[in-house]
Design an enzyme around this catalytic site. Sequence first.
Site, short mmCIF file in Angstrom:
data_model
loop_
_atom_site.label_atom_id
_atom_site.label_comp_id
_atom_site.label_asym_id
_atom_site.label_seq_id
_atom_site.Cartn_x
_atom_site.Cartn_y
_atom_site.Cartn_z
CB VAL A 61 150.51 83.30 -6.57
CG1 VAL A 61 149.28 84.21 -6.15
CG2 VAL A 61 150.13 81.83 -6.38
CB ALA A 106 154.48 88.09 -7.85
CE LYS A 107 157.90 84.65 -1.17
NZ LYS A 107 158.89 85.76 -0.50
N GLY A 108 156.74 82.88 -5.72
CA GLY A 108 156.81 81.37 -6.24
C GLY A 108 157.29 80.46 -5.20
#
Length: 420
Positions: A61, A106-108
């Site tokens: 995201v 962001a992050k995953g």
Amino acid sequence: MPKEKYNPYNNFLKVMDNAAQIMGMQPDEYVTLRYPERELKVSVPVKMDDGSVKVFEGFRVQHSTLLGPGKGGIRFHEHVDIDDVKALAGMMSFKCAVVGIPYGGAKGGVAVDPKTLSRSELERVTRRYTTAIIPIIGPQKDVPAPDVGSNAQMMDWIMDTYSTNIGYPVHGVVTGKSIEVGGSLGRNEATGRGIMIITRQILSARQKPVKDAKIAVQGMGNVGSISALLLAEEGATIVAVSDVSGGVYSSTGLNIPEITAFIDGGKRPLTEYSAPGVTHISNEELIASDCEILIPAAMENQITAANAKNIKAKIIVEGANGPTTKEADEILTKRGVTIVPDILANAGGVTVSYCEWVQNIQAVLWDISNVNDFLAKILNKAFDEVYAASLQFGCSLRNAAYIVALKRMSTAHRLRGIFP
Ligand code: NAD
């Protein structure tokens, strides 16, 4: 906490709205930040060592690229879902903004317990997940990093997978890499060093020295162990530390270098450690232990409405992301406990990730003093700005940190405008 009752992204929105309200910001000025710019969900099929095939869910995201490329870790954990990743991505936007580095958030994540995979299965999951998100990552687009359940080796695989697909080495696509693969000196210690700097600052704001401050640290992983080591080096008395197995306590102070060597990066549980004058305690007892400063540096939601009333510490420095629930935050704030929020307290990691990326994209090398000086300069300035905002608006440091970040992002938003 059951997912149907608690949505971490809604909680993030509430914190943002609250800060906007305190500073008198109109909804139009920050409405875009309520919606992540991009959410990607991928399936990650992997051939297991026994020949069977498993398919894991993965996410990336990008909450905001207003201030720069997306930045944020990749979490490998069996309970990762899109709401967690959205919330963590949003927090990254605010974390980068509060320390003033030119990154968005962001992050995953991949919904898998990495401990259940062999090394070669883990490598295949990492490389296949990377391949699935390649269209949206890159040194100028979105730069992943380690998070819970991922490490430098996995970042090296991400760098290699991306580079192999692109056709040339691209060090700046990911940070938190091994030094030999373009990692930065000081990155491994950066979050703990940041916690030490911020703890020194909050004590100094109360005219107290670090020397002899009594501190308890929950979690003895990367963040907790290095925070404890560096604070002990500064003369603090570390009275309690814990890992997932339980904790140890000594009113006169623990031998942190000895304990860190004993647990050996999590290979041995703290429950097996013993020394004269040291007693064994549970994690709940650690949270309630007799100390001035509590540093939760393990997982989210460790300080809750149920245990907040037992906390004796007057200051909490959030090493983990989201260790304090909203209810606990309200109880503690009412009780006059000062909470230095995660987006400021643990921003040392992303700050040195920025140093790594700058070195990678410019093809230069910084020595350790450059890195540590930069980190101290950035965090000291961010602390002063947040502290000043808390005095200006008469609000908690958490609200103040969100106010500083919101101001920075909404100004950039106004200047950039909305395309078309
Ligand atoms: P880690 O996996 O290295 O260490 C986690 C530690 O917490 C281990 O000692 C583990 O035994 C302990 N632990 C796990 N569950 C626990 C529980 N229920 N009670 C007590 N202890 C428990 O992780 P880390 O990299 O140190 O990260 C810790 C936290 O800090 C996470 O919330 C992470 O998102 C956050 N954080 C990490 C960094 C970083 O650079 N590593 C940066 C910013 C924020």
